[in-house]
Design an enzyme around this catalytic site. Structure first.
Site, short mmCIF file in Angstrom:
data_model
loop_
_atom_site.label_atom_id
_atom_site.label_comp_id
_atom_site.label_asym_id
_atom_site.label_seq_id
_atom_site.Cartn_x
_atom_site.Cartn_y
_atom_site.Cartn_z
N HIS A 21 52.59 34.32 33.09
CA HIS A 21 51.39 33.49 32.93
C HIS A 21 51.78 32.02 32.77
O HIS A 21 51.18 31.13 33.38
CB HIS A 21 50.58 33.90 31.69
CG HIS A 21 49.94 35.24 31.78
ND1 HIS A 21 50.16 36.21 30.83
CD2 HIS A 21 49.06 35.77 32.66
CE1 HIS A 21 49.44 37.28 31.13
NE2 HIS A 21 48.78 37.04 32.25
N LYS A 45 37.29 47.47 27.31
CA LYS A 45 38.74 47.55 27.23
C LYS A 45 39.17 47.22 25.80
O LYS A 45 38.73 46.25 25.22
CB LYS A 45 39.32 46.50 28.18
CG LYS A 45 40.62 46.83 28.80
CD LYS A 45 40.94 45.75 29.82
CE LYS A 45 42.26 45.99 30.49
NZ LYS A 45 42.60 44.93 31.41
N ARG A 95 51.76 38.18 42.02
CA ARG A 95 53.13 38.70 41.83
C ARG A 95 53.64 39.40 43.07
O ARG A 95 54.83 39.35 43.38
CB ARG A 95 53.17 39.68 40.65
CG ARG A 95 52.96 39.03 39.32
CD ARG A 95 52.98 40.04 38.23
NE ARG A 95 51.82 40.93 38.38
CZ ARG A 95 51.41 41.81 37.49
NH1 ARG A 95 52.08 41.97 36.39
NH2 ARG A 95 50.36 42.54 37.70
N SER A 133 51.45 42.27 31.06
CA SER A 133 51.11 42.41 29.64
C SER A 133 51.21 43.86 29.20
O SER A 133 51.71 44.15 28.11
CB SER A 133 49.71 41.86 29.37
OG SER A 133 49.67 40.47 29.62
#
Length: 165
Positions: A21, A45, A95, A133
């Site tokens: 990040h 979530k 990514r 993460s």
């Protein structure tokens, strides 16, 4: 394309923020005058870190960077948050090809909803492409060293949050 973008929005759950990040944020600051980091809150979530902890970490990391502002949001599409905050573009980190496919679809939908907002894709540095993460949290849950993957500000707060859970 010699001029900078006035204001951009970079969103994520940042649960926790990773070096990947930070790489995207640093690259963003090369092309924007102001970057707003939006901490997305998804009621469906369960986050490991509280919103307050995530915000505290981000504000601490960027306390010396006057061009960065941190906000949180929920119950609103990211593109509408960008409109509300007068952002001309959304920054998205990529990514791999899987990220690109997903982000391309989102960007097309956002362009339909708010044609005046541009999505900008920035590639992660190869040394950070494997970091996510969720992977950081899994590794931390086994007591492994996560310092190569996250900024120092994350380590103690994440450890404490995981011990409470």
């Amino acid at each position: 394309m010699g001029e900078k973008i006035r204001r951009a929005l970079f969103v994520g759950s940042f649960d926790p923020i990773t070096r990947g990040h930070l790489d995207i944020i640093e690259k963003s600051l090369r092309v924007v005058d102001e970057l707003i980091i939006g901490i997305g809150v998804n009621a469906n979530k369960k986050s490991t870190l509280s919103l307050e902890d995530r915000r505290l970490i981000l504000e601490k990391i960027f306390s010396e960077e006057e061009r960065v502002r941190v906000v949180s949001y929920s119950g609103e599409l990211t593109v509408h948050l960008a409109e509300r905050l007068s952002c001309s573009c959304l920054i998205r980190g990529i990514r791999d090809s899987k990220d690109f496919e997903y982000e391309q679809t989102i960007a097309q939908m956002n362009a339909q909803l708010a044609p005046e907002i541009t999505s900008i894709f920035l590639m992660s540095d190869p040394k950070y492409r494997h970091i996510s993460s969720s992977l950081v949290k899994e590794i931390a849950s086994y007591g492994e060293d996560i310092s190569p993957m996250v900024p120092a500000e994350v380590i103690a707060i994440l450890k404490e949050a995981m011990e409470k859970a």
